[in-house]
Design an enzyme around this catalytic site. Structure first.
Site, PDB file in Angstrom:
ATOM      1  N   TYR A   1      -1.285  -0.380  10.293  1.00  0.00           N
ATOM      2  CA  TYR A   1      -1.412  -0.936   8.941  1.00  0.00           C
ATOM      3  C   TYR A   1      -0.266  -0.462   8.062  1.00  0.00           C
ATOM      4  O   TYR A   1       0.350  -1.264   7.338  1.00  0.00           O
ATOM      5  CB  TYR A   1      -2.759  -0.502   8.360  1.00  0.00           C
ATOM      6  CG  TYR A   1      -2.990  -0.838   6.910  1.00  0.00           C
ATOM      7  CD1 TYR A   1      -3.429  -2.103   6.530  1.00  0.00           C
ATOM      8  CD2 TYR A   1      -2.813   0.131   5.923  1.00  0.00           C
ATOM      9  CE1 TYR A   1      -3.678  -2.401   5.196  1.00  0.00           C
ATOM     10  CE2 TYR A   1      -3.051  -0.161   4.587  1.00  0.00           C
ATOM     11  CZ  TYR A   1      -3.481  -1.425   4.229  1.00  0.00           C
ATOM     12  OH  TYR A   1      -3.728  -1.719   2.911  1.00  0.00           O
TER      13      TYR A   1
ATOM     14  N   SER B   1       0.855  -1.185   0.000  1.00  0.00           N
ATOM     15  CA  SER B   1       0.000   0.000   0.000  1.00  0.00           C
ATOM     16  C   SER B   1       0.890   1.233   0.000  1.00  0.00           C
ATOM     17  O   SER B   1       2.004   1.206   0.543  1.00  0.00           O
ATOM     18  CB  SER B   1      -0.897   0.019   1.241  1.00  0.00           C
ATOM     19  OG  SER B   1      -1.557   1.271   1.383  1.00  0.00           O
TER      20      SER B   1
END
Length: 243
Positions: free
Chosen positions: A149, A136
């Site tokens: 995350y 990501s």
């Protein structure tokens, strides 16, 4: 594509499902691996001759070992592995509890670790392969409200580079695709104001479609990327141009 069997985690929906469709369209047999058995079945129903569904919890090594054994027995040795499964929940870092932190890390970082460890030996024996990790842009540049995350996805980026170095002599490439905001079920669950703000921040003034991320993954999985390894590609519409 010269490789015949691929494993895609997170193939039940979103980016993972788009990756499955892209690889299957190129003639690859795809093992659709996901914790969501019903979603995996929905994916495979679109092309049952090119796909087969498997249930796996990538955070559990024994589950990953069963997946490898089942896929190999059913389809043959996979020489393409796409780690697309992930999980996230927006929230303040200081409010995150231990259970949340452990789950985020187990799914988003240890999952790809376990998958690579289990499927790499077969690729080495086969004389080559492709691994594509879906991380990501949060792991590249950070993301407010997604700190743990982002840390896990940053770990996936480092994992990609390190594994690439270790297996290069085995003709195995390992690369990483970092999506920006993408039209997935997770994105649609965000607050409308946050979705609007993210869309406005992207130079293209729109979020990505899963198929646009899948195209980058398919490139890294193809023979066209045979001399590319240890690389990180952002697919974010220009949202993150540096770093």
């Amino acid at each position: 594509m010269t490789a015949k069997v691929a494993v895609v985690t997170g193939g039940a929906s979103g980016i993972g499902r788009a990756i499955v469709h892209s690889l299957a369209a190129s003639g690859v047999l795809v093992a659709v691996a996901d914790l969501d058995a019903d979603g995996a079945a929905e994916t495979t129903a679109t092309s049952p001759d090119r796909m087969r569904g498997y249930t796996v919890d990538i955070s559990e090594p024994e589950s990953v070992r069963r997946l490898r054994a089942d896929v190999t027995a059913d389809l043959g040795t996979p020489t393409i592995l796409v780690n697309a499964a992930g999980w996230d929940r927006m929230g303040s870092f200081v409010d995150a509890d231990e259970e949340f932190a452990r789950k985020i890390t187990a799914v988003n970082y240890l999952g790809p670790v376990f998958m690579c460890q289990e499927f790499l030996p077969g690729m080495i024996t086969a004389g080559g392969g492709r691994i594509v990790n879906v991380a990501s842009d949060a792991g590249r540049v950070g993301s407010s409200g997604e700190t743990i995350y982002a840390g896990a996805k940053g770990g996936v980026i480092a994992l990609t580079k390190s594994v690439a170095r270790e297996v290069a002599r085995s003709e195995i490439t390992v690369n990483c695709v970092c999506p920006g905001p993408t039209d997935t079920p997770l994105f649609q669950s965000f607050d409308p104001k946050l979705k609007a703000a993210l869309t406005k921040a992207i130079p293209f003034r729109r979020i990505a479609q899963p198929e646009e991320v899948a195209a980058a993954v398919a490139f890294f999985a193809s023979d066209a990327a045979s001399y590319i390894t240890g690389q990180v590609l952002s697919v974010s519409g220009g949202l993150t141009m540096a770093g």
